[in-house]
Design an enzyme around this catalytic site. Sequence first.
Site, mmCIF file in Angstrom:
data_model
loop_
_atom_site.group_PDB
_atom_site.id
_atom_site.type_symbol
_atom_site.label_atom_id
_atom_site.label_comp_id
_atom_site.label_asym_id
_atom_site.label_seq_id
_atom_site.Cartn_x
_atom_site.Cartn_y
_atom_site.Cartn_z
ATOM 1 N N PRO A 191 41.577 16.058 15.294
ATOM 2 C CA PRO A 191 40.675 17.091 15.808
ATOM 3 C C PRO A 191 40.919 18.493 15.258
ATOM 4 O O PRO A 191 40.204 19.419 15.624
ATOM 5 C CB PRO A 191 40.944 17.049 17.303
ATOM 6 C CG PRO A 191 42.336 16.544 17.425
ATOM 7 C CD PRO A 191 42.583 15.639 16.273
ATOM 8 N N ASP B 249 33.433 16.505 5.536
ATOM 9 C CA ASP B 249 32.371 16.980 6.437
ATOM 10 C C ASP B 249 32.534 18.441 6.825
ATOM 11 O O ASP B 249 33.632 18.977 6.720
ATOM 12 C CB ASP B 249 32.503 16.236 7.754
ATOM 13 C CG ASP B 249 31.918 14.860 7.667
ATOM 14 O OD1 ASP B 249 32.025 14.159 8.670
ATOM 15 O OD2 ASP B 249 31.363 14.493 6.615
ATOM 16 N N LYS C 66 27.066 17.350 7.238
ATOM 17 C CA LYS C 66 25.699 17.328 7.753
ATOM 18 C C LYS C 66 25.569 18.389 8.823
ATOM 19 O O LYS C 66 26.399 18.493 9.705
ATOM 20 C CB LYS C 66 25.395 15.965 8.379
ATOM 21 C CG LYS C 66 25.198 14.887 7.357
ATOM 22 C CD LYS C 66 25.173 13.543 8.007
ATOM 23 C CE LYS C 66 26.583 13.105 8.308
ATOM 24 N NZ LYS C 66 26.781 11.767 8.702
ATOM 25 N N GLY D 251 38.546 13.773 13.463
ATOM 26 C CA GLY D 251 38.804 12.798 14.530
ATOM 27 C C GLY D 251 39.091 11.424 13.978
ATOM 28 O O GLY D 251 39.879 11.261 13.050
ATOM 29 N N ASP D 252 38.426 10.434 14.551
ATOM 30 C CA ASP D 252 38.582 9.051 14.120
ATOM 31 C C ASP D 252 37.307 8.620 13.397
ATOM 32 O O ASP D 252 36.214 8.920 13.864
ATOM 33 C CB ASP D 252 38.822 8.161 15.344
ATOM 34 C CG ASP D 252 39.025 6.717 14.942
ATOM 35 O OD1 ASP D 252 40.188 6.306 14.828
ATOM 36 O OD2 ASP D 252 38.021 6.009 14.714
ATOM 37 N N ILE E 225 34.661 6.645 15.466
ATOM 38 C CA ILE E 225 34.093 7.150 16.719
ATOM 39 C C ILE E 225 33.079 8.234 16.378
ATOM 40 O O ILE E 225 33.450 9.315 15.911
ATOM 41 C CB ILE E 225 35.193 7.664 17.662
ATOM 42 C CG1 ILE E 225 36.043 6.471 18.094
ATOM 43 C CG2 ILE E 225 34.574 8.349 18.885
ATOM 44 C CD1 ILE E 225 37.118 6.765 19.093
ATOM 45 N N ALA F 278 38.543 13.309 19.030
ATOM 46 C CA ALA F 278 38.426 14.584 19.746
ATOM 47 C C ALA F 278 38.757 14.428 21.225
ATOM 48 O O ALA F 278 39.428 15.285 21.816
ATOM 49 C CB ALA F 278 37.024 15.154 19.568
ATOM 50 N N MET G 122 29.243 15.866 20.830
ATOM 51 C CA MET G 122 28.000 16.495 20.338
ATOM 52 C C MET G 122 27.087 16.826 21.512
ATOM 53 O O MET G 122 25.870 16.643 21.424
ATOM 54 C CB MET G 122 27.277 15.562 19.348
ATOM 55 C CG MET G 122 28.085 15.308 18.104
ATOM 56 S SD MET G 122 27.369 14.051 17.032
ATOM 57 C CE MET G 122 28.051 12.562 17.739
ATOM 58 N N GLY H 184 38.946 22.261 20.304
ATOM 59 C CA GLY H 184 40.167 21.662 20.837
ATOM 60 C C GLY H 184 41.243 21.492 19.783
ATOM 61 O O GLY H 184 40.952 21.133 18.656
HETATM 62 N N1 SAH Z 1 34.742 11.245 14.623
HETATM 63 C C1 SAH Z 1 34.944 12.409 15.471
HETATM 64 C C2 SAH Z 1 33.702 12.806 16.213
HETATM 65 C C3 SAH Z 1 32.546 13.166 15.356
HETATM 66 S S1 SAH Z 1 31.159 13.708 16.288
HETATM 67 C C4 SAH Z 1 36.090 12.141 16.442
HETATM 68 O O1 SAH Z 1 36.558 11.012 16.549
HETATM 69 O O2 SAH Z 1 36.537 13.095 17.076
HETATM 70 C C5 SAH Z 1 31.418 15.445 16.348
HETATM 71 C C6 SAH Z 1 31.727 15.897 17.749
HETATM 72 O O3 SAH Z 1 33.074 15.651 18.059
HETATM 73 C C7 SAH Z 1 31.557 17.378 17.956
HETATM 74 O O4 SAH Z 1 30.212 17.724 18.179
HETATM 75 C C8 SAH Z 1 32.387 17.602 19.206
HETATM 76 O O5 SAH Z 1 31.720 17.180 20.348
HETATM 77 C C9 SAH Z 1 33.525 16.631 18.960
HETATM 78 N N2 SAH Z 1 34.685 17.319 18.365
HETATM 79 C C10 SAH Z 1 35.260 17.064 17.188
HETATM 80 N N3 SAH Z 1 36.310 17.866 16.991
HETATM 81 C C11 SAH Z 1 36.421 18.632 18.079
HETATM 82 C C12 SAH Z 1 37.320 19.659 18.488
HETATM 83 N N4 SAH Z 1 38.341 20.049 17.708
HETATM 84 N N5 SAH Z 1 37.119 20.256 19.692
HETATM 85 C C13 SAH Z 1 36.119 19.866 20.478
HETATM 86 N N6 SAH Z 1 35.241 18.901 20.142
HETATM 87 C C14 SAH Z 1 35.389 18.289 18.968
#
Ligand code: SAH
Length: 473
Positions: free
Chosen positions: A238, A261, A283, A315-316, A319, A345, A397, A426
């Site tokens: 994250p 990204d 995107k 993140g992952d 997901i 996240a 999101m 976060g």
């Molecule tokens: N693959 C990612 C998620 C991608 S969708 C994962 O596993 O975390 C993108 C969304 O993830 C963002 O709109 C937000 O809701 C969340 N997100 C990703 N990083 C974040 C962060 N550092 N703090 C808060 N929300 C986060």
Amino acid sequence: MSADASVPLVETGWFPISVRIEGARVLLVGGGEVAINKGRLLLDHGARIEIVADRLIPGVQEWVETGKALHVGGRVDEAMLERIMPGCRLVYAATDDRAVNRVVAAMADRMGIPVCAVDDPEPSTFITPAQVRRGMVRVSIATAGGAPVLARRLRQEIEAWLPEGTGQLAEYMQSRRPTVSARWPETQDRKRVWEDFLDGPGADSARAGDVAAADRYLQSLLDGYGRTGEVWLVGAGPGDPDLLTLKALHYMQNADVVLYDNLLPAVLLGRVRRDAELIFVGKKRDRHTLPQAEINAEMVRHARAGQRVLRLKGGDPFIFGRGGEEIESLLEAGIRFRVVPGITAASGCAAYAGIPLTHRECAQACLFVTGHAKADGVLDLPWKDMADRRQTVVIYMGISSLQRAMDGLCEHGLPRDWPAAIVERGTQPGQRVLIGTVETLPRLAQDAGVASPALVIVGKVVEHRVVSPQDGE
Ligand code: SAH
């Protein structure tokens, strides 16, 4: 003075090298506790130690008696040093008298011989780093002599992390260099073979000392090695770079080209190998910089050109990351790929905000949903499931559709004062946590000007939020 003048051009003037010391003369001035520690290190590396000291503690005395070291002088005096020093590769000034050490250091420096005054970087021209040893592999940690306790702490950490068989692995690789070079004379090709070797099961065999198995694997690489690349789909977590997995870092250090990204914080990109090509394929909501099909095609194109492609995701990757679609297209194209999970996240934000995602008393389940509305603006979510009170709902999101999501939850049975929170950025610098209810959250978010990336957490767990005392807010 311009603002830039305050930025030092050189972070440290201490340049790390490894000195060949086996069989070389090293002058050790001092015969006490300080000297014995350095002496042991030097003997381990095969140095011929010559000692100058008027008093030897028993351990040092024993070296002299058993021929491991020569006792070449008593009390330090300049004339004697001048006679003894020439021809020494290094000098250690290791008496317990700083003034004496400085005299020795000044003399050595005048003669152009590298000198280390123990625990006194000022007159030294080299310092001895802390070491982690695995056979012929040495990891040394130096802090320009400025923070030896930190160096020792880092040594402990690396010590715990570095696999035991690393020395054996290095020996194996050294022994097979001629074979690999004969088959692949180009440096680039050789490098790839060894990197593939390290990524595969052969490295484990070599670490475990199973040379036959390591050879079989190396041979298969030598036979089958061609110029097809592969794709690594890697979750970068994250945002906090310390939350990268070791595997993610490994791939980041080995990629030829990186597709990333807009979600990815710049600080993470900073950990990618410097000479890798960086390609932005992010995107934006509503405005696709590159449609998914083009991203897929881009990955395939680079891999076919023989490159090791890192598809780095926040993140992952599995997901809400469209990782599934990406590997389907790779499979279709017959490209080798690997997937590395990352901290999603929800986990990162929950941990750094002090909100548990499950709780024995109030949340036996945790649901991850996307608040990304369809093209027609409809928020099509499993409302009934989401309104179950014995769980936590995490909405990714979810900021632009926040009002609709909170309304939907209430319409399907959640009370208006049901706890809800937002974690913005976060785990990153400037992380913000807003606490409210499904009724108040949209307003709170608007007033605070919450921006992406932000995560919505709904459920009783929000009331169980705990912030560590020293973190206070
Ligand atoms: N693959 C990612 C998620 C991608 S969708 C994962 O596993 O975390 C993108 C969304 O993830 C963002 O709109 C937000 O809701 C969340 N997100 C990703 N990083 C974040 C962060 N550092 N703090 C808060 N929300 C986060």
